[in-house]
Design an enzyme around this catalytic site. Structure first.
Site, PDB file in Angstrom:
ATOM      1  N   SER A   1       0.937  -1.152   0.024  1.00  0.00           N
ATOM      2  CA  SER A   1       0.056  -0.029   0.015  1.00  0.00           C
ATOM      3  C   SER A   1       0.867   1.189   0.062  1.00  0.00           C
ATOM      4  O   SER A   1       0.413   2.340  -0.727  1.00  0.00           O
ATOM      5  CB  SER A   1      -0.963   0.128   1.088  1.00  0.00           C
ATOM      6  OG  SER A   1      -0.373   0.164   2.397  1.00  0.00           O
ATOM      7  N   ASN A   2       1.800   1.079   0.565  1.00  0.00           N
ATOM      8  CA  ASN A   2       3.008   2.578   0.428  1.00  0.00           C
ATOM      9  C   ASN A   2       3.433   2.450  -0.781  1.00  0.00           C
ATOM     10  O   ASN A   2       3.682   3.497  -1.441  1.00  0.00           O
ATOM     11  CB  ASN A   2       4.015   2.287   1.602  1.00  0.00           C
ATOM     12  CG  ASN A   2       3.487   2.632   3.118  1.00  0.00           C
ATOM     13  OD1 ASN A   2       3.441   3.963   3.301  1.00  0.00           O
ATOM     14  ND2 ASN A   2       3.377   1.856   3.961  1.00  0.00           N
TER      15      ASN A   2
ATOM     16  N   ARG B   1      22.891 -14.485   3.382  1.00  0.00           N
ATOM     17  CA  ARG B   1      22.275 -13.257   3.721  1.00  0.00           C
ATOM     18  C   ARG B   1      23.177 -12.628   2.475  1.00  0.00           C
ATOM     19  O   ARG B   1      22.576 -11.663   1.679  1.00  0.00           O
ATOM     20  CB  ARG B   1      22.413 -12.806   5.004  1.00  0.00           C
ATOM     21  CG  ARG B   1      21.333 -11.918   5.392  1.00  0.00           C
ATOM     22  CD  ARG B   1      21.523 -11.883   6.807  1.00  0.00           C
ATOM     23  NE  ARG B   1      20.312 -12.151   7.533  1.00  0.00           N
ATOM     24  CZ  ARG B   1      19.141 -11.949   7.854  1.00  0.00           C
ATOM     25  NH1 ARG B   1      18.676 -10.819   6.967  1.00  0.00           N
ATOM     26  NH2 ARG B   1      18.233 -12.575   8.620  1.00  0.00           N
TER      27      ARG B   1
ATOM     28  N   ARG C   1      12.912  -7.503   5.049  1.00  0.00           N
ATOM     29  CA  ARG C   1      14.448  -8.317   5.174  1.00  0.00           C
ATOM     30  C   ARG C   1      15.448  -7.274   5.683  1.00  0.00           C
ATOM     31  O   ARG C   1      15.492  -6.111   5.595  1.00  0.00           O
ATOM     32  CB  ARG C   1      15.118  -8.660   3.918  1.00  0.00           C
ATOM     33  CG  ARG C   1      14.214  -9.748   3.193  1.00  0.00           C
ATOM     34  CD  ARG C   1      13.847 -10.879   3.691  1.00  0.00           C
ATOM     35  NE  ARG C   1      15.044 -11.836   4.107  1.00  0.00           N
ATOM     36  CZ  ARG C   1      15.119 -12.954   4.824  1.00  0.00           C
ATOM     37  NH1 ARG C   1      14.153 -13.571   5.386  1.00  0.00           N
ATOM     38  NH2 ARG C   1      16.297 -13.628   4.960  1.00  0.00           N
TER      39      ARG C   1
ATOM     40  N   HIS D   1       8.668   3.573   8.803  1.00  0.00           N
ATOM     41  CA  HIS D   1       8.672   2.765   9.974  1.00  0.00           C
ATOM     42  C   HIS D   1       7.328   3.260  10.696  1.00  0.00           C
ATOM     43  O   HIS D   1       7.239   4.229  10.983  1.00  0.00           O
ATOM     44  CB  HIS D   1       9.926   2.854  10.778  1.00  0.00           C
ATOM     45  CG  HIS D   1       9.808   1.937  12.130  1.00  0.00           C
ATOM     46  ND1 HIS D   1      10.060   0.523  12.139  1.00  0.00           N
ATOM     47  CD2 HIS D   1       9.560   2.224  13.380  1.00  0.00           C
ATOM     48  CE1 HIS D   1       9.785   0.143  13.263  1.00  0.00           C
ATOM     49  NE2 HIS D   1       9.325   0.991  14.051  1.00  0.00           N
TER      50      HIS D   1
ATOM     51  N   THR E   1      20.463   3.179   7.529  1.00  0.00           N
ATOM     52  CA  THR E   1      21.871   3.083   8.026  1.00  0.00           C
ATOM     53  C   THR E   1      22.137   1.667   8.638  1.00  0.00           C
ATOM     54  O   THR E   1      21.004   1.040   8.880  1.00  0.00           O
ATOM     55  CB  THR E   1      22.092   4.194   9.135  1.00  0.00           C
ATOM     56  OG1 THR E   1      21.161   4.066  10.348  1.00  0.00           O
ATOM     57  CG2 THR E   1      22.117   5.618   8.702  1.00  0.00           C
TER      58      THR E   1
ATOM     59  N   LEU F   1      19.529  -1.022  12.790  1.00  0.00           N
ATOM     60  CA  LEU F   1      17.946  -0.991  12.330  1.00  0.00           C
ATOM     61  C   LEU F   1      17.308  -0.076  12.915  1.00  0.00           C
ATOM     62  O   LEU F   1      17.341   0.519  14.193  1.00  0.00           O
ATOM     63  CB  LEU F   1      17.461  -2.480  12.828  1.00  0.00           C
ATOM     64  CG  LEU F   1      16.173  -2.702  12.479  1.00  0.00           C
ATOM     65  CD1 LEU F   1      16.258  -3.440  10.793  1.00  0.00           C
ATOM     66  CD2 LEU F   1      15.714  -3.996  13.134  1.00  0.00           C
ATOM     67  N   ASP F   2      16.333   0.788  12.022  1.00  0.00           N
ATOM     68  CA  ASP F   2      15.467   1.801  12.364  1.00  0.00           C
ATOM     69  C   ASP F   2      16.025   2.984  13.407  1.00  0.00           C
ATOM     70  O   ASP F   2      15.543   3.419  14.134  1.00  0.00           O
ATOM     71  CB  ASP F   2      14.289   1.230  13.090  1.00  0.00           C
ATOM     72  CG  ASP F   2      13.636   0.199  12.540  1.00  0.00           C
ATOM     73  OD1 ASP F   2      13.466   0.188  11.229  1.00  0.00           O
ATOM     74  OD2 ASP F   2      13.066  -0.797  13.122  1.00  0.00           O
TER      75      ASP F   2
HETATM   76  C1  GRF Z   1       3.778  -0.616   6.767  1.00  0.00           C
HETATM   77  O1  GRF Z   1       3.082  -0.437   7.820  1.00  0.00           O
HETATM   78  C2  GRF Z   1       5.091  -0.305   6.890  1.00  0.00           C
HETATM   79  O2  GRF Z   1       5.356   0.804   7.869  1.00  0.00           O
HETATM   80  C3  GRF Z   1       5.997  -1.488   7.679  1.00  0.00           C
HETATM   81  O3  GRF Z   1       5.041  -2.840   6.972  1.00  0.00           O
HETATM   82  C4  GRF Z   1       3.647  -2.196   6.439  1.00  0.00           C
HETATM   83  C5  GRF Z   1       3.820  -2.408   5.015  1.00  0.00           C
HETATM   84  O4  GRF Z   1       2.658  -1.928   4.337  1.00  0.00           O
HETATM   85  N1  GRF Z   1       7.214  -1.494   7.590  1.00  0.00           N
HETATM   86  P1  GRF Z   1       2.371  -1.991   2.752  1.00  0.00           P
HETATM   87  O5  GRF Z   1       2.993  -3.012   2.322  1.00  0.00           O
HETATM   88  O6  GRF Z   1       3.343  -0.879   2.416  1.00  0.00           O
HETATM   89  O7  GRF Z   1       0.961  -2.020   2.598  1.00  0.00           O
END
Ligand code: GRF
Length: 210
Positions: free
Chosen positions: A13-14, A61, A87, A105, A137, A140-141
């Site tokens: 969705s993003n 990895r 990942r 995030h 970076t 993580l996060d």
């Molecule tokens: C989102 O909440 C994003 O922040 C998180 O995983 C979710 C992914 O959603 N890391 P989408 O695949 O973008 O719908």
């Protein structure tokens, strides 16, 4: 024209929000580490090139990271956008895309890094939750924060209800941050993001309102 690549693992969705935002750049590819990621079909249906680099096909990895980096570099993008990409990427990969890779995030970092952020926010009883766009970076996060959006945590909220409220804001701020980057307005100075030409907004966010 500048270009960007989006990495996804699932729903996307993003990714949809980024493409729908008609950013000042071309979406060169959507790449997934999972062949069954729902977002791939959505992108392909809109004529966006898609690719799969299946992490299960690699023994290590490092080998996966190298194959993913090669697939990205084929498009020579100015910007790499992690959009629900699930990942953890190794140091070499992250360094290679240093300063040109963003992540979204679902929390107000540095609170609640990692997974299950909405459950963690509910358990902590915070009144304000939200999302963060940051540079990637090696830790993580943890990278320089570009933009955050805050939402209230409402009485009786379920994890799903809170996640949906945050997700709507993710779609807004991620497209905004990508636009700023592609417009060349973002500088990272001493590990902090400065946005050129930003209005000096001094509005406060207070929750709950009485
Ligand atoms: C989102 O909440 C994003 O922040 C998180 O995983 C979710 C992914 O959603 N890391 P989408 O695949 O973008 O719908």
């Amino acid at each position: 024209m500048k270009s960007y690549v989006i990495l996804i693992s699932g729903r996307g969705s993003n990714m949809q929000a980024l493409i729908a935002a008609q950013l000042p750049g071309r979406c060169a590819a959507v790449i997934s580490n999972r062949p069954d990621a729902a977002g791939l079909a959505w992108a392909a249906a809109r004529g966006v090139p898609t690719a799969v680099v299946d992490h299960k096909a690699f023994a290590s990895r490092a080998a996966f990271d190298a194959a993913l980096a090669a697939e990205i570099e084929r498009h020579a993008p100015d910007l790499v956008l992690l959009a629900g990409f699930m990942r953890v990427l190794g140091q070499d990969f992250v360094k290679r895309f240093d300063g040109r890779m963003l992540n979204i995030h679902p929390s107000l970092l540095p609170s609640f890094p990692g997974l299950h952020t909405h459950a963690a926010a509910l358990a902590a009883g915070v009144k304000i939750h939200g999302c963060t766009v940051h540079f990637v970076t090696p830790s993580l996060d943890c990278g320089p924060i570009v933009v955050q959006a805050a939402v209230p945590v409402l009485p009786g909220d379920s994890e799903a209800a809170l996640a949906a409220r945050v997700l709507a804001q993710e779609h807004v701020v991620y497209a905004q941050a990508a636009r700023w980057f592609l417009e060349g307005r973002i500088a990272v100075i001493d590990g902090h993001v400065q946005l050129a030409g930003a209005a000096n907004a001094d509005g406060a966010l207070r929750v709950p309102l009485d």
